[in-house]
Every structure is written in structure tokens, then in C-alpha cells.
Design a protein around this motif. Sequence first.
Motif, PDB file in Angstrom:
ATOM      1  N   GLY A   1       0.803  -1.218   0.000  1.00  0.00           N
ATOM      2  CA  GLY A   1       0.000   0.000   0.000  1.00  0.00           C
ATOM      3  C   GLY A   1       0.832   1.261   0.000  1.00  0.00           C
ATOM      4  N   GLY A   2       0.125   2.385  -0.143  1.00  0.00           N
ATOM      5  CA  GLY A   2       0.790   3.682  -0.154  1.00  0.00           C
ATOM      6  C   GLY A   2       1.312   4.017  -1.544  1.00  0.00           C
TER       7      GLY A   2
ATOM      8  N   ALA B   1      -4.509   1.835   0.090  1.00  0.00           N
ATOM      9  CA  ALA B   1      -4.103   3.034   0.831  1.00  0.00           C
ATOM     10  C   ALA B   1      -3.430   4.042  -0.094  1.00  0.00           C
ATOM     11  CB  ALA B   1      -3.185   2.658   1.995  1.00  0.00           C
TER      12      ALA B   1
ATOM     13  N   PRO C   1      -3.041   7.461  -1.753  1.00  0.00           N
ATOM     14  CA  PRO C   1      -3.517   8.780  -1.291  1.00  0.00           C
ATOM     15  C   PRO C   1      -4.106   9.630  -2.407  1.00  0.00           C
ATOM     16  CG  PRO C   1      -1.122   8.756  -1.424  1.00  0.00           C
ATOM     17  CD  PRO C   1      -1.576   7.383  -1.828  1.00  0.00           C
TER      18      PRO C   1
END
Lengths: 564, 322
Positions: B166-167, B270, B272
Motif C-alpha cells: 500500500g501507499g 491506501a 492517497p
Amino acid sequence: MRPSIRLHAGTRLLACVLVSAAACDGRTPAAADADTVGGSLITAIQAEPRFLLPPLISLIDEQMVGDQIFEPLARMGDDGRLDRDFRPALADSWSWENDSTTIVFRLNPNARWHDGKAVRASDVRFTYDLCVDPVVGWKDREYFARIDSLTVRDSLTVAFWFRSRYPEQFFDAATRMLIVPEHVLASEPRATLQTSSFNRAPIGSGRFRLAKWTPNASIELVADTTHYRGRAKLDRVIFAVTPDANAVTARVASGELDVVAVSSPEHFRTLAARPELKAQILPAFDYTFLLFNTRARNQRSRPHPLFSDLALRRALTMALDRDLLVRGQFDSLAAVAIGPMTRAQALADSTIAGIPYDSSGAARLLDSLGWKLPAGKYVRERGAKPLAFSILVPSISRNRMGIAVRIQEALRPFGVDVSIDAIEPNAFFAKMRAGDFDVAFDGRKADLSVSGLKAYWTVASARQPNGQNFSRYENPIFDAHLDSAVGATDAATAKAHAKQAFSTIIADVPAVWVYEVRTVQMIHKRFRTAHVLPTAWWAGLADWSIPSNERIPRDRLGLKLAAR
Amino acid sequence: MRRFILRRLLHGVAVIFIATTLSFFLVHLAPGDPFSSSLESLATDPRVLAARRAAYGLDRPLAEQYVRFLTRLVTGDLGPSILAAGPAEDALAAAIPNTLVLMGTALALGLIAGVALGAWQAMRVGSRADRAVDTASLVVASLPEFWLGLLLLLLLAGKFRLFPTGGATDYMHDLMSPGERIVDRLRHLALPALTLALLSAASIARYQRAALLDVLPQDYVRTARAKGLGERQLVWRHALRNALVPTIVLVGLSLPALLGGAVFVERVFAWPGMGRLAADAYDARDYPIVLGATLVGTALVTIGGIATDVLHAIVDPRVRSR
């Protein structure tokens, strides 16, 4: 009273011997320091914090971050007791005066804000003023109702004046407020603190300070190397915003996250199989209940056509095999709730007899109340009116949704027609506030103290316009015992009154107490934990450490990111 | 052509205006407001809540709020965000590039893979391979975004550890060399983009196959084949260009679905981006961000639609005269 860090002569001697021994083990102080200092911890938060200004903090995710950046006057001991074993934080020492109705705190003279300015007693008074100002809307303001005032004696001494003595007065004064800097916030209008830039660039006095906030992605804190209590052992703590619970589990399993709180059996099973993780079970402080609305929907002056009847509430409780419901949903990660409390609370009493599961008894009771099952029909009726109602459930809660469906199924054989009204949180709160529900699947986080119950179950909270007693349950006997329990000056009296209060409310059945859920902390084995409080595993993060020989590459970054 | 584009632009502006207006009233009519969206707000003194609402102008009549919103919008000011404690446009400005990168990559990958797969199937229509791919693409196209995302996450990131979970970047990103940073970004982009691309590719492949099967029996193709042109050359050089028209339209039509899918995919990974920000903002009733995201989303879809129309007009001149 002086705090426990003042050592006796014998202890000082022992400490000297140990220090000397450490100095003679061939390692230099720097080497010893390198062994305990350093490393990164990455944990997940479900949502990006909205506020980091302590009086505005209301969510757990915000609290986790705020507790690293700000400090209270004192911290709870590791046992989580409300009456003793507190550890110094901003206050170095404290004493009781005036027949214990005044507590005087002396601040650590070396305490500094992250911008270098000294922490002063006026900052404590400023924080107190913020917290009690209704315009600010601090969620714990009710707890300060018994504090009369606060005075500054000198730049480092502040006195709390109480209206009366009570067992939790030190806990209230010393730990509930995270102190904020007056020199930064004094010019901010209180009504619009929610939009203050301070929420995104907080200046505290904690052992970590904010280093980097990547919107919607992560918040990175680094050790304040000049902290007056010594720098945090970890170099940095990163809070990674990860909204999806499955993704959190995957991130922990892949090593991207170090610590996570788990409260679903499938995620626990996945992570428990990872050899690099260790599990730490935390006591349950979250409990849920099916709340009966005792007043008519949207018409509080009239009784609810169904649930103003205690016997019906009792019959429905008897019809539910709560043990089966909870095990089916949680396996062993939750237990049947015993009342408006959890077993972890000091004054909770699990010996109070609840209403047992009794299917034939429930059917008989419904019959005796006139709710008969007409031939050829599946729903009981009384005077041609069916025994039907809806359960309001916040749709974001997977656990509550799951159990609500099981409850619906469990009540069907009894001729009770239950519909599930699954709605998003805003609508849930709006309906609760308006009293527009039959039964609501509500949940609470229990405080260590039982005084928090006043906001939910007392006569006063049922009658206040912003009271949170949404069922409008009223019993002055419960109120009286609760008051006596909270005000008692010795533990035995408090326990006896609490038992009476809980017995009263359990017998009145304002709700079916459904489950209290345990949280399992899955932590990477390289961490040595410290000060894990029952209500806040993150409270002692500054004292967590990683032995140098167990560090992974990201632990060896040092403070580079902070310096960029 | 210029007139055609101008007409489409005016139409697009009208669409954006209507969508934003509808969103404004719908989001304000939904239960709750920014100051009643949490359990704690229930305990807050109603006078305090009223004062907070007044500070944001939420105590004013809805029509007045709407006029003020439009007036601000003209100057590019969406108003202060309640969720992000700052101007809403700043929060969106930080999230929009991530969503554009994700959507752009997914669209490009989906288009290339879908067209190639559809053409490959058309060349061996009726074969076992064609039927297998057809079934597989139908299955993939039917999957919900979040489910496919979770599957890829658990398999490729969780089990085989081929990609990060994620990220948008690694925590050590700032300490990496420029080359490592690019690789790091691509590795983080891989799974969310792959999720959306697979879904797009599955739909596009099915359309592309059908379009080619319509084109291949036509006279000019038969003529080319009679001249001795190889099957591969025939499909890729001659038939594909004409068969691309419905695919271009499909890509334009799939933009809203892609943007909607990004909301779920951004949550799972996740990422953004704007979708996640908008979803969080909606939960918190952060009106300025919700409306800003609606505006940007509608604009993206509208611009994508116009681009599709223009492309369509270039490929098929008959469209311009309509």
C-alpha cells in the motif's frame, strides 16, 4: 506526596552499584546507548487525524498520535490504576493540601516545547481554560465538573482546587489533559480552533515531535533528541493511514507494518501464523448493546408502544443465545457483555446475575404478555398488531452488522419480525439524537472509571437536550448508587455501590448487552515493549526499543529524515 | 472541427454546472452535517454546535449557501475544509495528481492490453483459446474492483511479496537515489493500476473482438486478403483501425466507472488519491472537499468525453457533420 522516582538511600546505593557494573562490562556509554536507541516503528491508523489539538481530539487514531506529541502532568502506572502508581510527566512532583481538596503540581523546570520555549504553569491553566470552555467542545469536559478552579502559584507551580474529595481526583487532574502551549494558541479564536493550522503543525512537549505529514498517507514523528526526560529510544514512529482492515493485515504480514491491533478472528488467525510476530491480548474496553428506545419514535413525551414494557424487553433478551451469537461472530476474541461495563473495569462485577438464555421461558413470557402466534402466521400479534420492529445498525461496523443478521435469524422462530436498518454513521447519530429508532445496535468505549456512565444512563442525561441517554432509561436508584460509587472514598464502598447500580440497570433491561471485544496486539518480535496500558497500548512508545542485533534496514536510518 | 470542439466544450461546462449543483443540494440534504458526524458531537452543547455551523455559514439558507459557493468557486476558492484543517483546494491539489497517475496508467495499460487481446482473439475466433479468453475476460469484467484489488493484494503482495501492499511510496523514499525513487513509485503503482487495468482490459478486449469480427468480413478486407496479405498484417494494419471506433467510444464511456473504481482501489491499497479523500470527506460531511472532488471528477469525465468525441471525429469524419 512525592512521586516514586525519589529513591531511598538503599536504592540509590544499589543503582550506583549497577551503574558501576555496567560501566565495567567493557562497553562504552555510547555503545550501550547505540544498543538501546534507534529504530523505527510503523503502525496503522484507519483514518487521517482531523485534529491534533488535544481538546479537539476525539478519535482513537488522533489520540495515538497526540499522546506522542503532547504530555499530561502525570501518566498512569502500568497497572492502569486510577488511585495510585502514577508516573511523572510534565509535573516532577505533586502534593495534596487542604484536606485533600487541593492538588499542587510542580512542573519540571527543564521541560520545553518543541519550539524551544519553556513550559510554564500558565500553559497548564491555559489548557484547563480551553478544556472547560464549552465553545471548544472537549469530549471529557464532564469529568472536570468537580474541579472548582485552577491557580498558578509561580511559573512552575499550579494548584487544582476541587469542590469535594473523590477517589479519582488525581487521575482527572493529572492525566486527562494533554498540556498545550499558550504562547502559540492564545491568539487563536476558540470557536474556530477546528480550522487552526496547529492541527496540522502541532507543537508539544512530548518525546516525539512531528517531522512529516504526507496528506492521506502517513504521519511521521521523530524523537526529540533534546527532551528533558531523555530522548525516545525509537528514532521514529510512523502512522500509516490504511483504511481497509484486510489491507492492514496484508501490510503486517508482509512486514510493512510493525504493530497492529486486531479484533477479528480471521485476521488474528492470519497474523498468528507469522513467526516474526508476537501477540499481546489487551483487556476489553469496548462493549456493545441492543438499545431499546423506551419512548415513542420522534415523540419523547409518549411511551414506546413496544419497549416501554419491561417484560417484553426481558422476553427478547431471554430469546437470544448471546453466547452462541458472540462465538459465531468472534470465536474467542469477544465475550458476552455483562452490562454497561467491561470485565476490565476495576468496579465491574461479573458476578451479577444477568438474564439467561431461556427459549421456552421467552416464548411463555411472550404468550403471557398477549403476543400470540395466530394459526398460519409467522409473526406474533397482539390486538392485530404484529410484533415487529427494526434494529438500527451503523453499516460501517462489520461485526455489528454480522451479529444483527444473526439476531434477526434467532428471533424469527419466536415469531418476532426484525428488520435491519443499516445506515451510515451520520444518519445513525442523527436518528439516535432524534430518538427515531426502535432498537439501536450501539457501542461504547468504557472508561477506566465508571463515572463515564453518567453521560449515558442517568435521569439527567435522559432529560438534557444533548444527553446521550438515547433510550431515555430513567431509574433514580441507579443514579444514586452510581453517584455513591463515584464519590466513595474507599474502594470497598465504591465496589458495593457499583454492584448495586449495575444490578439495578441489568434488571431494568434498557438494553440487551451483546459483546465486549478483546483486542489482540500483533507486534513484531524485535520490539521490546514498555508501559502498555490496558486502554492505550501506545502510551509508552517512547520507551519501546529494538536491540541493535535485531534491527532491520529501516531501523538503521537514524534521524536522517528529520534532518532533511 | 473547431466549431465542433467549441460546441462540445459548452456542453461540458453545462454538464459540470448541473452535476455540481445537484451534488451541492444532495450532500446538504443528506442526514447530519460536519458537526454532527461523530459520537462526541452528540455530547456537545447544541449552542456550541450552532456557533460552529455559523462560523462556516452553514446556518444560512441553502440557497444563500449555494450562491456563496458559486461566487467563491469563480475565484477558485472552495472554502475551508473541515476535515483537513486548511483550504479544501489544497487538500484536493495534493490528492488529484495521485489519482490522475493511477487512472492514466490503468487506462493506458487497459487499452493496450484490451486491444491486443481482442485482436488476438479475433484472429483465432471460435478456437479453444478464444473461448477460454472470452470466458476469462467476462469473469474479470464482472468482478467488483475492491474484490479484485484484495485478491491481488493478498496474492502478489501478501503471499509472494512481489509488490508493496500500500501507499504511494516507501517510508525511505526520500533517502533513495533518483533512479530508486522511480522504481519505488512504479512498484507502489503496480498493484492498484493493475487492478483497474485488468477490469478495463477485460471490457475493451470483448468490444474489440466483436468490432473486429464485424470488420473482417467486409469487402476491403476480403480484397486485401485476395491480394495475398498475411492474416496478421491484415488485422493489425487494415482491420484494426476501423474496428477501433467503438473501442474509443467505450474508453470515453468507461471513464466514470474508472473514477468510481479508483475510490475502492485507493481504499484497498491506501493510495492517497482523490477518491479516498472524497469518500472520507463524505463520511465527515466535509462539504467543500466533497463538492471540489465532484467538480474535478465531473470535469475529468467531461474532458475525457470531449477527447473521445474529438478522436472519434478524427477517425470517422461523418461524426463532425452531425
